[in-house]
Design a protein around this motif. Structure first.
Motif, PDB file in Angstrom:
ATOM      1  N   SER A  41       0.795  -1.230   0.000  1.00  0.00           N
ATOM      2  CA  SER A  41       0.000   0.000   0.000  1.00  0.00           C
ATOM      3  C   SER A  41       0.823   1.274   0.000  1.00  0.00           C
ATOM      4  O   SER A  41       0.288   2.344   0.283  1.00  0.00           O
ATOM      5  CB  SER A  41      -0.955   0.041   1.207  1.00  0.00           C
ATOM      6  OG  SER A  41      -1.666  -1.150   1.328  1.00  0.00           O
ATOM      7  N   GLY A  42       2.106   1.180  -0.253  1.00  0.00           N
ATOM      8  CA  GLY A  42       2.935   2.374  -0.259  1.00  0.00           C
ATOM      9  C   GLY A  42       3.264   2.898   1.125  1.00  0.00           C
ATOM     10  O   GLY A  42       3.869   3.957   1.267  1.00  0.00           O
ATOM     11  N   TYR A  60      10.679  -4.935   2.304  1.00  0.00           N
ATOM     12  CA  TYR A  60      10.334  -4.722   0.897  1.00  0.00           C
ATOM     13  C   TYR A  60       9.060  -3.884   0.898  1.00  0.00           C
ATOM     14  O   TYR A  60       8.046  -4.294   1.455  1.00  0.00           O
ATOM     15  CB  TYR A  60      10.095  -6.067   0.197  1.00  0.00           C
ATOM     16  CG  TYR A  60       9.694  -5.945  -1.251  1.00  0.00           C
ATOM     17  CD1 TYR A  60      10.643  -5.752  -2.239  1.00  0.00           C
ATOM     18  CD2 TYR A  60       8.360  -6.037  -1.626  1.00  0.00           C
ATOM     19  CE1 TYR A  60      10.278  -5.652  -3.573  1.00  0.00           C
ATOM     20  CE2 TYR A  60       7.981  -5.939  -2.955  1.00  0.00           C
ATOM     21  CZ  TYR A  60       8.953  -5.748  -3.924  1.00  0.00           C
ATOM     22  OH  TYR A  60       8.579  -5.655  -5.235  1.00  0.00           O
ATOM     23  N   PHE A  61       9.146  -2.708   0.305  1.00  0.00           N
ATOM     24  CA  PHE A  61       8.005  -1.803   0.237  1.00  0.00           C
ATOM     25  C   PHE A  61       7.468  -1.765  -1.184  1.00  0.00           C
ATOM     26  O   PHE A  61       8.241  -1.702  -2.137  1.00  0.00           O
ATOM     27  CB  PHE A  61       8.411  -0.392   0.680  1.00  0.00           C
ATOM     28  CG  PHE A  61       8.893  -0.334   2.095  1.00  0.00           C
ATOM     29  CD1 PHE A  61       7.989  -0.287   3.149  1.00  0.00           C
ATOM     30  CD2 PHE A  61      10.248  -0.331   2.393  1.00  0.00           C
ATOM     31  CE1 PHE A  61       8.421  -0.240   4.465  1.00  0.00           C
ATOM     32  CE2 PHE A  61      10.696  -0.280   3.700  1.00  0.00           C
ATOM     33  CZ  PHE A  61       9.775  -0.232   4.737  1.00  0.00           C
ATOM     34  N   TRP A  66      -2.738  -4.664  -0.805  1.00  0.00           N
ATOM     35  CA  TRP A  66      -2.722  -6.061  -0.408  1.00  0.00           C
ATOM     36  C   TRP A  66      -3.650  -6.947  -1.251  1.00  0.00           C
ATOM     37  O   TRP A  66      -3.233  -8.030  -1.684  1.00  0.00           O
ATOM     38  CB  TRP A  66      -3.025  -6.206   1.085  1.00  0.00           C
ATOM     39  CG  TRP A  66      -3.135  -7.642   1.494  1.00  0.00           C
ATOM     40  CD1 TRP A  66      -4.236  -8.297   1.940  1.00  0.00           C
ATOM     41  CD2 TRP A  66      -2.091  -8.619   1.447  1.00  0.00           C
ATOM     42  NE1 TRP A  66      -3.944  -9.610   2.194  1.00  0.00           N
ATOM     43  CE2 TRP A  66      -2.621  -9.843   1.888  1.00  0.00           C
ATOM     44  CE3 TRP A  66      -0.745  -8.588   1.059  1.00  0.00           C
ATOM     45  CZ2 TRP A  66      -1.884 -11.013   1.974  1.00  0.00           C
ATOM     46  CZ3 TRP A  66      -0.009  -9.753   1.134  1.00  0.00           C
ATOM     47  CH2 TRP A  66      -0.577 -10.949   1.593  1.00  0.00           C
ATOM     48  N   PRO A  67      -4.882  -6.530  -1.533  1.00  0.00           N
ATOM     49  CA  PRO A  67      -5.747  -7.419  -2.327  1.00  0.00           C
ATOM     50  C   PRO A  67      -5.199  -7.679  -3.736  1.00  0.00           C
ATOM     51  O   PRO A  67      -5.546  -8.692  -4.349  1.00  0.00           O
ATOM     52  CB  PRO A  67      -7.076  -6.658  -2.411  1.00  0.00           C
ATOM     53  CG  PRO A  67      -7.049  -5.698  -1.283  1.00  0.00           C
ATOM     54  CD  PRO A  67      -5.608  -5.346  -1.070  1.00  0.00           C
ATOM     55  N   ASP A  68      -4.341  -6.793  -4.223  1.00  0.00           N
ATOM     56  CA  ASP A  68      -3.784  -6.938  -5.568  1.00  0.00           C
ATOM     57  C   ASP A  68      -2.391  -7.561  -5.565  1.00  0.00           C
ATOM     58  O   ASP A  68      -1.792  -7.736  -6.624  1.00  0.00           O
ATOM     59  CB  ASP A  68      -3.729  -5.571  -6.252  1.00  0.00           C
ATOM     60  CG  ASP A  68      -5.107  -4.931  -6.358  1.00  0.00           C
ATOM     61  OD1 ASP A  68      -6.083  -5.670  -6.603  1.00  0.00           O
ATOM     62  OD2 ASP A  68      -5.201  -3.705  -6.182  1.00  0.00           O
TER      63      ASP A  68
END
Length: 95
Positions: A41-42, A60-61, A66-68
């Motif tokens: 989500s950034g 890791y960003f 999340w759903p994608d």
């Protein structure tokens, strides 16, 4: 905080408190600390997620929600992780 409260309840003296005592009272006792934490989500924060356990984790960003978050995104995160030099708090050149 719950781990610290449990330690206090058992009567452990401050001078006897160490990392092992704290770790033995965490909810995650017996589970290895994470090597990689993926934040979607950034967002660029942990939001109190596994603060003690993530001391030597790699992060890791991604801007992906999340759903994608797909298998391909996971593969990218793992590929990037494998390319990192893990020192677990040591400085380069420390042996």
């Amino acid at each position: 905080m719950n781990a610290v409260k449990k330690i206090i309840e058992t009567g452990v003296r401050a001078e006897d408190l160490d990392e092992d005592a704290l770790e033995s009272h965490l909810y995650t006792v017996g589970i290895p600390d994470p090597d990689l934490i993926i934040r979607t989500s950034g967002e660029m924060r942990l939001s109190n997620f596994l603060l003690w356990q993530s001391a030597y984790s790699e992060f890791y960003f991604t801007d992906t929600l999340w759903p994608d978050f797909s298998k391909d995104e996971l593969a990218s995160a793992i590929k990037e992780y494998h390319g990192r030099e893990r020192r677990f708090g040591a400085l380069p050149g420390d042996d």
